[in-house]
Design a protein around this motif. Structure first.
Motif, PDB file in Angstrom:
ATOM      1  N   ASP A  55       0.809  -1.222   0.000  1.00  0.00           N
ATOM      2  CA  ASP A  55       0.000   0.000   0.000  1.00  0.00           C
ATOM      3  C   ASP A  55       0.843   1.273   0.000  1.00  0.00           C
ATOM      4  N   GLY A  56       2.151   1.153   0.238  1.00  0.00           N
ATOM      5  CA  GLY A  56       2.991   2.338   0.298  1.00  0.00           C
ATOM      6  C   GLY A  56       4.310   2.140  -0.404  1.00  0.00           C
ATOM      7  N   THR A  57       5.265   2.974  -0.029  1.00  0.00           N
ATOM      8  CA  THR A  57       6.568   2.995  -0.674  1.00  0.00           C
ATOM      9  C   THR A  57       7.644   2.331   0.170  1.00  0.00           C
ATOM     10  N   VAL A  58       7.363   2.148   1.455  1.00  0.00           N
ATOM     11  CA  VAL A  58       8.369   1.643   2.397  1.00  0.00           C
ATOM     12  C   VAL A  58       8.415   0.113   2.353  1.00  0.00           C
ATOM     13  N   ASP A  59       9.613  -0.445   2.391  1.00  0.00           N
ATOM     14  CA  ASP A  59       9.808  -1.904   2.352  1.00  0.00           C
ATOM     15  C   ASP A  59       9.547  -2.490   3.740  1.00  0.00           C
ATOM     16  N   MET A  60       8.284  -2.656   4.066  1.00  0.00           N
ATOM     17  CA  MET A  60       7.909  -3.097   5.415  1.00  0.00           C
ATOM     18  C   MET A  60       8.412  -4.512   5.714  1.00  0.00           C
ATOM     19  N   VAL A  61       8.326  -5.394   4.743  1.00  0.00           N
ATOM     20  CA  VAL A  61       8.793  -6.770   4.954  1.00  0.00           C
ATOM     21  C   VAL A  61      10.311  -6.776   5.139  1.00  0.00           C
ATOM     22  N   GLY A  62      11.016  -6.027   4.317  1.00  0.00           N
ATOM     23  CA  GLY A  62      12.460  -5.944   4.449  1.00  0.00           C
ATOM     24  C   GLY A  62      12.877  -5.366   5.787  1.00  0.00           C
ATOM     25  N   ILE A  63      12.114  -4.401   6.281  1.00  0.00           N
ATOM     26  CA  ILE A  63      12.409  -3.789   7.580  1.00  0.00           C
ATOM     27  C   ILE A  63      12.277  -4.812   8.703  1.00  0.00           C
ATOM     28  N   MET A  64      11.174  -5.536   8.724  1.00  0.00           N
ATOM     29  CA  MET A  64      10.982  -6.523   9.791  1.00  0.00           C
ATOM     30  C   MET A  64      12.015  -7.646   9.685  1.00  0.00           C
ATOM     31  N   LYS A  65      12.362  -8.009   8.465  1.00  0.00           N
ATOM     32  CA  LYS A  65      13.383  -9.042   8.278  1.00  0.00           C
ATOM     33  C   LYS A  65      14.733  -8.553   8.797  1.00  0.00           C
ATOM     34  N   ALA A  66      15.066  -7.285   8.551  1.00  0.00           N
ATOM     35  CA  ALA A  66      16.333  -6.735   9.033  1.00  0.00           C
ATOM     36  C   ALA A  66      16.375  -6.719  10.560  1.00  0.00           C
ATOM     37  N   TYR A  67      15.276  -6.356  11.187  1.00  0.00           N
ATOM     38  CA  TYR A  67      15.232  -6.388  12.654  1.00  0.00           C
ATOM     39  C   TYR A  67      15.419  -7.821  13.162  1.00  0.00           C
ATOM     40  N   HIS A  68      14.734  -8.764  12.529  1.00  0.00           N
ATOM     41  CA  HIS A  68      14.806 -10.152  12.976  1.00  0.00           C
ATOM     42  C   HIS A  68      16.216 -10.693  12.811  1.00  0.00           C
ATOM     43  N   GLU A  69      16.819 -10.455  11.664  1.00  0.00           N
ATOM     44  CA  GLU A  69      18.157 -10.988  11.407  1.00  0.00           C
ATOM     45  C   GLU A  69      19.222 -10.299  12.264  1.00  0.00           C
ATOM     46  N   SER A  70      18.916  -9.092  12.749  1.00  0.00           N
ATOM     47  CA  SER A  70      19.851  -8.377  13.618  1.00  0.00           C
ATOM     48  C   SER A  70      19.693  -8.765  15.084  1.00  0.00           C
ATOM     49  N   GLY A  71      18.755  -9.671  15.373  1.00  0.00           N
ATOM     50  CA  GLY A  71      18.530 -10.085  16.753  1.00  0.00           C
ATOM     51  C   GLY A  71      17.909  -8.986  17.592  1.00  0.00           C
ATOM     52  N   PHE A  72      17.072  -8.154  16.987  1.00  0.00           N
ATOM     53  CA  PHE A  72      16.472  -7.023  17.683  1.00  0.00           C
ATOM     54  C   PHE A  72      15.645  -7.484  18.883  1.00  0.00           C
ATOM     55  N   ASN A  73      15.967  -6.965  20.064  1.00  0.00           N
ATOM     56  CA  ASN A  73      15.202  -7.295  21.259  1.00  0.00           C
ATOM     57  C   ASN A  73      14.702  -6.051  21.970  1.00  0.00           C
ATOM     58  N   GLY A  74      14.618  -4.945  21.216  1.00  0.00           N
ATOM     59  CA  GLY A  74      14.118  -3.699  21.776  1.00  0.00           C
ATOM     60  C   GLY A  74      12.608  -3.603  21.655  1.00  0.00           C
ATOM     61  N   TYR A  75      12.130  -2.386  21.734  1.00  0.00           N
ATOM     62  CA  TYR A  75      10.689  -2.113  21.710  1.00  0.00           C
ATOM     63  C   TYR A  75      10.288  -1.597  20.328  1.00  0.00           C
ATOM     64  N   ILE A  76       9.072  -1.928  19.934  1.00  0.00           N
ATOM     65  CA  ILE A  76       8.575  -1.540  18.624  1.00  0.00           C
ATOM     66  C   ILE A  76       7.101  -1.179  18.778  1.00  0.00           C
ATOM     67  N   ARG A  77       6.657  -0.268  17.957  1.00  0.00           N
ATOM     68  CA  ARG A  77       5.210  -0.012  17.949  1.00  0.00           C
ATOM     69  C   ARG A  77       4.757   0.342  16.549  1.00  0.00           C
ATOM     70  N   PRO A  78       3.477   0.044  16.243  1.00  0.00           N
ATOM     71  CA  PRO A  78       2.929   0.543  14.986  1.00  0.00           C
ATOM     72  C   PRO A  78       2.801   2.050  15.131  1.00  0.00           C
ATOM     73  N   ASP A  79       3.102   2.766  14.080  1.00  0.00           N
ATOM     74  CA  ASP A  79       2.991   4.217  14.183  1.00  0.00           C
ATOM     75  C   ASP A  79       1.678   4.642  13.546  1.00  0.00           C
ATOM     76  N   HIS A  80       1.617   5.837  13.057  1.00  0.00           N
ATOM     77  CA  HIS A  80       0.363   6.423  12.605  1.00  0.00           C
ATOM     78  C   HIS A  80      -0.473   5.452  11.780  1.00  0.00           C
TER      79      HIS A  80
END
Length: 351
Positions: free
Chosen positions: A292-317
């Motif tokens: 629906d937009g221009t941002v690579d949402m799947v790529g973003i979540m994949k990058a967080y997952h592969e980086s071992g992200f254990n911080g906080y996240i929220r859906p924005d607007h």
């Protein structure tokens, strides 16, 4: 990854804690004391009141968004030291209450700009919209007052005390360049980061929204290069960034996936949302869905997952859907859908 949901507090939000409790996966509310003016020390009793409300619904208060930075700090005025001392005392109180992350920004005058809070999309929903030509031509005082006069809610980043004398505030910034603003940010961080380290709190600066100068005001959190520079101003794990895919994504030249991979260990908090960017520089906020937009949402979540992200996240607007009456961008329904979409991507990566 720990999922959060921004909540504006009892009596100031159409969304209740009971509503949020029914969204699967949410662990923490993302909150603030919106009635405390920028620069003032936060009262402990008010902090503990929010903590009690959240814990009664099964949430933590791990993330504050935001402890606003007084304009005198951004301007580098002699009076900044008083406000910095208040900020340090607030950090200590939040640490005692269990807060782990403070999201903040260093944007002059106001936190964000849109030209329409309820622009209609093709499906009949509405969303916040930025029209470049209007921003380029309109008197900023007129546009700011239009946004601030939203009849339903006090808009975060548009608090009345900021808007009492906009002309005076714009004049105060007329000789402030990007380098001046960066130096003033350094001064602020050098003062507060040692306090954050002592109280196990991470500061997370939010990108400028949109990520380019407007109305002659400097903007410094706009790109991968600038974020890298800010993180080097004070090289500490307590000096981090709130990586907002929507704010940064308004400029298609920003490679957000690459930013995540570079700054992963300095991202204690993330906003994940989508925008559709047009060739003429306009943009509109959309559903979180990648298509629906221009941002690579799947790529973003994949990058967080592969980086071992254990911080906080929220859906924005989110969009305003199903005839919901809510604070612009902060209704229940579309942000709940966004959480389910983001968790669906994350769960697929866990296989």
């Amino acid at each position: 990854m720990k999922m959060g949901f921004r909540w504006y507090g009892e009596g100031n939000d159409s969304v209740t804690l009971n509503h949020i409790k029914q969204i699967p996966g949410v662990e923490t509310i993302v909150w603030s004391l919106h009635d405390v003016p920028a620069g003032e020390e936060w009262p402990m009793e008010k902090i503990l009141e929010v903590k009690k409300q959240a814990e009664q619904s099964g949430f933590t208060i791990d993330v504050v968004e935001s402890v606003n930075v007084h304009e005198d700090i951004k301007l580098g005025l002699p009076s900044r030291d008083v406000y910095i001392e208040n900020y340090k005392r607030t950090i200590k109180k939040l640490g005692k209450a269990g807060v782990k992350v403070i999201c903040y920004n260093f944007m002059p005058v106001f936190d964000w700009i849109r030209t329409d809070l309820f622009k209609e999309l093709e499906d009949g929903s509405t969303a916040m919209f930025y029209e470049k030509a209007e921003v380029d031509q309109i008197d900023p005082i007129v546009l700011v007052q239009r946004i601030a006069d939203n009849p339903n809610y006090t808009m975060s980043g548009w608090e009345p005390e900021r808007l009492e004398n906009l002309t005076k505030l714009f004049n105060a910034y007329k000789d402030i360049k990007e380098e001046d603003l960066m130096n003033n940010l350094r001064y602020f961080l050098e003062a507060i980061i040692p306090v954050c380290e002592e109280n196990a709190i991470k500061m997370a600066i939010h990108p400028d929204d949109p990520p380019w100068p407007i109305f002659g005001l400097p903007r410094i959190i706009t790109s991968q290069e600038n974020i890298r520079r800010v993180l080097q101003l004070v090289d500490s794990p307590s000096n981090g960034v709130t990586l907002c895919s929507g704010s940064l994504g308004a400029n298609p030249n920003n490679d957000i996936v690459n930013m995540i991979r570079e700054f992963a260990d300095r991202i204690p908090f993330a906003h994940v949302r989508n925008v559709r960017v047009y060739e003429n520089g306009d943009f509109i906020e959309t559903s979180h869905r990648a298509q629906d937009g221009t941002v690579d949402m799947v790529g973003i979540m994949k990058a967080y997952h592969e980086s071992g992200f254990n911080g906080y996240i929220r859906p924005d607007h989110g969009r305003h859907i199903w005839d919901e009456k809510c604070r612009p961008g902060y209704g229940l329904y579309d942000r709940a859908l966004g959480i389910m979409y983001l968790l669906g991507i994350w769960d697929s990566l866990e296989q």
